[in-house]
Design a protein around this motif. Structure first.
Motif, PDB file in Angstrom:
ATOM      1  N   CYS A 376     137.395 -22.113 -28.429  1.00  0.00           N
ATOM      2  CA  CYS A 376     137.211 -21.942 -26.981  1.00  0.00           C
ATOM      3  C   CYS A 376     135.736 -21.624 -26.745  1.00  0.00           C
ATOM      4  O   CYS A 376     135.233 -20.582 -27.201  1.00  0.00           O
ATOM      5  CB  CYS A 376     138.083 -20.796 -26.465  1.00  0.00           C
ATOM      6  SG  CYS A 376     137.657 -20.258 -24.811  1.00  0.00           S
ATOM      7  N   LEU A 377     135.061 -22.487 -26.049  1.00  0.00           N
ATOM      8  CA  LEU A 377     133.618 -22.317 -25.862  1.00  0.00           C
ATOM      9  C   LEU A 377     133.308 -21.082 -24.997  1.00  0.00           C
ATOM     10  O   LEU A 377     132.307 -20.407 -25.203  1.00  0.00           O
ATOM     11  CB  LEU A 377     133.045 -23.578 -25.211  1.00  0.00           C
ATOM     12  CG  LEU A 377     131.553 -23.729 -25.439  1.00  0.00           C
ATOM     13  CD1 LEU A 377     131.222 -23.890 -26.901  1.00  0.00           C
ATOM     14  CD2 LEU A 377     131.039 -24.925 -24.674  1.00  0.00           C
ATOM     15  N   ARG A 378     134.203 -20.801 -24.065  1.00  0.00           N
ATOM     16  CA  ARG A 378     133.985 -19.638 -23.193  1.00  0.00           C
ATOM     17  C   ARG A 378     133.999 -18.357 -24.044  1.00  0.00           C
ATOM     18  O   ARG A 378     133.129 -17.496 -23.904  1.00  0.00           O
ATOM     19  CB  ARG A 378     135.096 -19.620 -22.154  1.00  0.00           C
ATOM     20  CG  ARG A 378     134.947 -18.578 -21.075  1.00  0.00           C
ATOM     21  CD  ARG A 378     135.978 -18.881 -20.000  1.00  0.00           C
ATOM     22  NE  ARG A 378     136.298 -17.731 -19.174  1.00  0.00           N
ATOM     23  CZ  ARG A 378     137.463 -17.598 -18.560  1.00  0.00           C
ATOM     24  NH1 ARG A 378     138.402 -18.524 -18.706  1.00  0.00           N
ATOM     25  NH2 ARG A 378     137.698 -16.551 -17.800  1.00  0.00           N
ATOM     26  N   ALA A 430     141.231 -21.126 -28.514  1.00  0.00           N
ATOM     27  CA  ALA A 430     141.614 -21.442 -27.134  1.00  0.00           C
ATOM     28  C   ALA A 430     143.004 -20.924 -26.795  1.00  0.00           C
ATOM     29  O   ALA A 430     143.524 -21.231 -25.725  1.00  0.00           O
ATOM     30  CB  ALA A 430     141.551 -22.948 -26.926  1.00  0.00           C
ATOM     31  N   CYS A 435     143.601 -19.393 -18.659  1.00  0.00           N
ATOM     32  CA  CYS A 435     142.641 -20.428 -18.920  1.00  0.00           C
ATOM     33  C   CYS A 435     142.704 -21.399 -17.757  1.00  0.00           C
ATOM     34  O   CYS A 435     143.705 -22.041 -17.525  1.00  0.00           O
ATOM     35  CB  CYS A 435     143.002 -21.105 -20.219  1.00  0.00           C
ATOM     36  SG  CYS A 435     141.909 -22.404 -20.603  1.00  0.00           S
ATOM     37  N   ALA A 437     140.768 -24.002 -17.234  1.00  0.00           N
ATOM     38  CA  ALA A 437     140.215 -25.320 -17.543  1.00  0.00           C
ATOM     39  C   ALA A 437     139.151 -25.733 -16.525  1.00  0.00           C
ATOM     40  O   ALA A 437     139.323 -26.672 -15.766  1.00  0.00           O
ATOM     41  CB  ALA A 437     141.319 -26.361 -17.611  1.00  0.00           C
ATOM     42  N   PRO A 438     138.039 -24.996 -16.497  1.00  0.00           N
ATOM     43  CA  PRO A 438     137.007 -25.313 -15.519  1.00  0.00           C
ATOM     44  C   PRO A 438     136.306 -26.630 -15.889  1.00  0.00           C
ATOM     45  O   PRO A 438     136.653 -27.263 -16.855  1.00  0.00           O
ATOM     46  CB  PRO A 438     136.046 -24.136 -15.646  1.00  0.00           C
ATOM     47  CG  PRO A 438     136.202 -23.695 -17.065  1.00  0.00           C
ATOM     48  CD  PRO A 438     137.611 -23.974 -17.447  1.00  0.00           C
ATOM     49  N   CYS A 442     134.942 -28.085 -22.824  1.00  0.00           N
ATOM     50  CA  CYS A 442     136.131 -27.467 -23.411  1.00  0.00           C
ATOM     51  C   CYS A 442     136.737 -28.412 -24.448  1.00  0.00           C
ATOM     52  O   CYS A 442     137.127 -29.534 -24.112  1.00  0.00           O
ATOM     53  CB  CYS A 442     137.152 -27.157 -22.308  1.00  0.00           C
ATOM     54  SG  CYS A 442     138.716 -26.570 -22.982  1.00  0.00           S
TER      55      CYS A 442
HETATM   56  S1  SF4 Z   1     139.164 -24.097 -20.371  1.00  0.00           S
HETATM   57 FE1  SF4 Z   1     137.627 -22.591 -20.853  1.00  0.00          FE
HETATM   58  S2  SF4 Z   1     138.732 -20.735 -21.365  1.00  0.00           S
HETATM   59 FE2  SF4 Z   1     140.175 -22.456 -21.486  1.00  0.00          FE
HETATM   60  S3  SF4 Z   1     140.095 -23.073 -23.661  1.00  0.00           S
HETATM   61 FE3  SF4 Z   1     138.659 -24.331 -22.540  1.00  0.00          FE
HETATM   62  S4  SF4 Z   1     136.718 -23.275 -22.781  1.00  0.00           S
HETATM   63 FE4  SF4 Z   1     138.311 -21.821 -23.269  1.00  0.00          FE
END
Ligand code: SF4
Length: 948
Positions: A376-378, A430, A435, A437-438, A442
């Motif tokens: 998960c990049l966030r 992730a 989440c 999903a912006p 991702c």
């Molecule tokens: S949408 Fe954002 S918070 Fe959800 S897995 Fe992807 S990077 Fe992570």
């Protein structure tokens, strides 16, 4: 960036910055009598003092441990008791060793192990320590493992005598130098990040990374300090793809075209050298095509060597491409998933591309796994900026940063993660949390996009069934499904439709909240740096303090509750039964002692509820503070939401287990990892209704296949277990000539498994047979105790004959054991469950397969016991078919290709003494048989293996 080399092979550097290559270090390795530094002793010391490529001095000695040498260590190292009897004691060599080490940094593989032994003896108390495993793990993301043997192999080095101290120390020196050289080639701004994380986590490698950073910056100062991770470049590597849009009118698969593809002069024969048209394979492919065309379910058993993956993939591809319609393929094992994605599917696409009908067709293929597999990049960005990092997090940050320079999947399987890194992975993955999903980058969303646009989507049973249990959403909608390795379907559904309440999970909830670096600490830190007004900051602090107190109180109450459960478990356990698990039934709950469990749970539940209420309040406060800049607000909110979900699931499951059990579930207790505590488990009594309603009724066609689905010549047992009523079926045998390939031995002079003398007879037989085959022998057990007892009994005689013994759970993890077995022609492997299937040893790597006993499920297994009650004759209708399927899987390990040849020995007399025995023999292909006693078998085995 490669630094210029001087004549003496040292790296040129500006005078004021000393490269780590210049630093004098000492590589150290110890051999010991065991793994415990407080109880075991050193038996050999090897050390190499070096500076760059130059070896300055060496130190090598055997050490008398003052106690007998364990046989396992003797076999591992080749050091004998006689060697040690004449060696000096540690106290005599210690002064020289201390002088040799001086204050130089000590380099070692898993250096904390060696340092624990040395520091126990007051040696090397304050030397800096550089661990090659840590270094490799941070810098070499694509290495699958970080054991010394694997590092040597991956770096292309030689290792003459593994497990001898001096050789191991010297090869560690070479590994270290190669890794430092590699580190000096990593761009300076990336090394700077790694050094920063190492410092923040107080990792012992921080000093080394700082030196590498200084050397890199001094050799080539960057014009500007780039971001270590270029998000824009990453975004470009993960383009959005268009979802598949299926044709309205579906075109059936052209069966004559399909048959033509398999013809001796067809595209498969042109693509696969040595291709032979196999009737069995073609027949299966046609039946799969008919099932898809007719929107029917199909059960297919295809013996070893049929080539079943090609037989289902080809019709699936023809149908998917002609109709722009997704076909999902599910496998149980990573091996098969990898084989499909990397080998079988690309080869078939290549073969089809030569046909005019497909020359312009684009066949899109994707693989989808559970969320927990993706980075998960966030979360990663939040950790990157975090002031509080554990060493594992720092190492994973380094590894994943280097990996993200070129990965297009973010799938954890691409990188090596093991041990404590695996425990830290949830902080990067992730899985869990809110989440949204912006629009940002991702990996998981990218994987889902790819899945939605794929004609063939490969998933695994775990994801398939978890998705089913949660009502869908993870896998894009599908009407056509192929389940390979379908014999795992019931077992996997049992896991996914049930739950476990175990110590590790509850502790991770507590740790996630209140440990150093946990959510409470992170939030507190963020609040202190925020622009909140003083009174609001105070309120926040109080809320967090209360949450921490409530969590710790809950942990205490929870511990009490698990103790009460354990004492109840002891009361209910039959004194004559040493089983460590008991089923919790309605009569268990009717006993007076269960009231104690309910009271303990109510107390624990009250405190858990308070902690979860506090967490909800904290989460709302964090989210409500979006106007007043809390640093890392996003990170703490994500963490809090994931923990809240974890806590709510725990509460719901425990409530069900203790207070509101469901009649369609099985509940049982096992002894916990902490002595005096118990753990709780639940599984469905039958997975059939859920599969029937959720899968078979919702899907147009499900093809289920495996090499072992039938018992007693029919699919009745399998059908009942998974709830498939209406389906076609096909049973195609193996094309191999088993009469010529397998000698099946059932020696009559082995006592029955439950009688005295059986265990020693097994050990004697293993020795005899392994000597006859000179290694290349695998023994499959049904219990770990039997494996250990046999290991202890055969180790000496086999070592004396120069045969290496590899025991599951004793020498190394299963994957490593298998590699050692493949590499060593004189080895015997003792395995339990994991080795009964999925092991693919071809080309004469396995010559003798010994099945120690018929693989009946232990009656003490609560799931087995509860399900048995559903049968009129549980032994005949349930226990025997289940054991036959397992027996066939074990038997299937021997012959994997047309060229293989060998001996299967079943050391269980019940095969001939019991009426059901012949159903086991009838379930496997006809072989050449012998009932020679063990004493005569050695000659027969030798003779069989010599035959051309
Ligand atoms: S949408 Fe954002 S918070 Fe959800 S897995 Fe992807 S990077 Fe992570």
């Amino acid at each position: 960036m490669t630094l210029p080399r001087r004549k003496d092979n040292l790296v040129t550097q500006s005078p004021q910055v000393q490269s780590p290559i210049h630093e004098i270090c000492v590589a150290v390795d110890l051999e010991t009598t065991g793994l415990d530094s407080e109880r075991d002793e050193i038996i050999e010391i090897g050390a190499v003092k070096f500076q760059g490529d130059e070896v300055l001095d060496t130190f090598q000695t055997l050490v008398n441990p003052g106690r007998p040498l364990p046989p396992f260590i003797r076999a591992l190292t080749g050091i004998t008791q006689k060697d040690l009897d004449g060696a000096p004691y540690f106290s005599s060599v210690a002064p020289d060793l201390m002088a040799f080490l001086g204050s130089h940094p000590i380099v070692g593989q898993n250096i904390s192990f060696d340092l624990a032994f040395l520091r126990q003896k007051l040696v090397a108390q304050s030397n800096p320590a550089y661990d090659t495993r840590d270094l490799a793990s941070a810098l070499m993301p694509y290495f699958p493992e970080y054991s010394l043997g694997r590092l040597v192999e991956e770096l292309g080095l030689g290792h003459a005598r593994p497990h001898r101290a001096w050789d191991d120390a010297d090869v560690t020196r070479q590994v270290y130098l190669a890794l430092v050289e590699h580190a000096l080639e990593v761009p300076a701004h990336q090394i700077s990040e790694i050094a920063r994380w190492a410092m923040r986590s107080r990792w012992s490698m921080a000093q080394l990374f700082k030196r590498i950073e200084n050397a890199a910056l001094s050799a080539s100062p960057p014009a500007k300090m780039d971001q270590a991770l270029d998000l824009e470049a990453l975004r470009k590597r993960l383009p959005r793809s268009r979802p598949l849009s299926a044709n309205v009118d579906l075109v059936p698969i052209d069966i004559s075209l399909l048959e033509r593809l398999f013809a001796p002069d067809g595209p498969l024969s042109r693509r696969f050298p040595g291709y032979e048209a196999r009737q069995e394979q073609q027949r299966m492919a046609v039946e799969v095509a008919k099932a898809i065309n007719g929107a029917e379910h199909l059960v297919v058993e295809a013996g070893t060597g049929v080539g079943k993956s090609v037989a289902y993939l080809l019709p699936a591809m023809l149908f998917a491409v002609a109709n722009n319609k997704r076909v999902v393929v599910s496998t149980a094992t990573i091996n098969l998933q990898d084989q499909l994605i990397r080998k079988d599917i690309p080869a078939l696409i290549e073969a089809l591309s030569t046909e005019p009908e497909f020359s312009n067709a684009e066949i899109k293929v994707a693989q989808l796994k559970g969320r927990a597999n993706y980075l998960c990049l966030r979360r990663w960005l939040n950790l990157r900026d975090s002031e509080t990092l554990s060493q594992e997090e720092a190492r994973l940050l380094s590894k994943t940063m280097l990996w993200m320079q070129d990965t297009t999947t973010g799938d954890r399987a691409e990188i090596g993660t093991a041990g404590r890194e695996l425990q830290a992975w949830p902080h990067f993955s992730a899985d869990g949390g809110d989440c949204v999903a912006p629009e940002g980058v991702c990996f998981f969303r990218h994987a889902k996009d790819e899945a939605e646009s794929a004609h063939i989507l490969v998933v695994n049973h775990s994801l398939l069934l978890t998705d089913l249990a949660r009502g869908g959403g993870a896998i894009p909608p599908y009407d056509y499904l192929i389940i390979d390795e379908a014999h795992h379907l019931e077992e996997e559904a049992t896991k996914r439709f049930g739950f476990d309440i175990i110590h590790r999970e509850t502790e991770s909830l507590v740790d996630g909240l209140v440990s150093a670096g946990g959510m409470v600490e992170k939030t507190r830190f963020a609040v202190r740096l925020s622009s909140l007004a003083d009174h609001r900051r105070r309120d926040f602090e109080e809320l967090l303090t209360r949450l921490a107190e409530d969590t710790l109180h809950w942990r205490q109450m929870w511990h009490q509750f698990r103790k009460v459960i354990y004492s109840v478990m002891l009361q209910y356990r039959d004194a004559s039964d040493d089983s460590s698990q008991i089923q919790v039934t309605s009569s268990t709950r009717a006993q007076p002692a269960w009231a104690d469990v309910e009271i303990a749970w109510e107390n624990a539940d009250l405190s858990l509820k308070e902690a979860l209420d506090g967490l909800t309040e904290a989460l709302e406060a964090i989210e409500d503070s979006s106007d007043i800049q809390i640093p890392n607000q996003d990170a703490v909110a994500l963490e809090a939401s994931a923990l809240l979900q974890q806590g709510t699931d725990l509460r719901d499951h425990t409530l069900e287990f203790v207070i509101h059990p469901r009649k369609e579930m099985i509940y049982w207790l096992t002894a916990g990892v902490i002595e005096g505590t118990a753990e709780m488990h639940a599984a469905p009594l039958s997975v059939a209704p859920a599969l029937q309603d959720g899968l078979f009724a919702q899907t147009k066609s499900v093809v289920m296949t495996s090499a072992t689905l039938s018992a007693d010549g029919t699919f009745d047992y399998f059908r009942r277990r998974v709830g498939i009523e209406l389906s076609s079926e096909l049973l195609v045998g193996s094309p191999f000539n088993y009469k010529k390939a397998v000698l099946l031995a059932t020696p009559p002079d082995i006592p029955e498994p439950t009688t005295g003398g059986y265990q020693s007879a097994v050990a004697d037989a293993v020795i005899e047979l392994a000597l006859a085959a000179e290694g290349r022998t695998m023994v499959l057990f049904t219990s770990y105790n039997a494996l250990r007892a046999t290991h202890a009994a055969v180790l000496g005689p086999l070592s004396a004959a120069g045969i290496r013994l590899l025991g599951q759970g004793i020498e190394a993890p299963p994957r490593q054991l298998l590699r050692s077995f493949q590499d060593d022609p004189k080895a015997v492997l003792l395995g339990t469950n994991t080795f009964w299937e999925g092991v693919d040893l071809r080309g004469g790597q396995l010559k003798v397969l010994i099945l120690a006993r018929l693989p009946f499920n232990p009656p003490s297994d609560p799931v087995f016991a509860a399900r048995s009650e559903l049968f009129e004759d549980p032994f005949k209708e349930f226990a025997v078919p289940q054991a036959i399927l397992r027996f066939r899987q074990g038997f299937g390990r021997l012959i994997r290709s047309q060229e293989d040849r060998g001996v299967v020995v079943v050391l269980d007399r019940r095969l001939s003494s019991r009426a059901y025995g012949k159903t086991f023999i009838e379930a496997i292909p006809p072989c050449t048989t012998t009932d020679a006693p063990i004493t005569a078998l050695r000659g027969q085995v030798h003779e069989w293996l010599q035959r051309p």
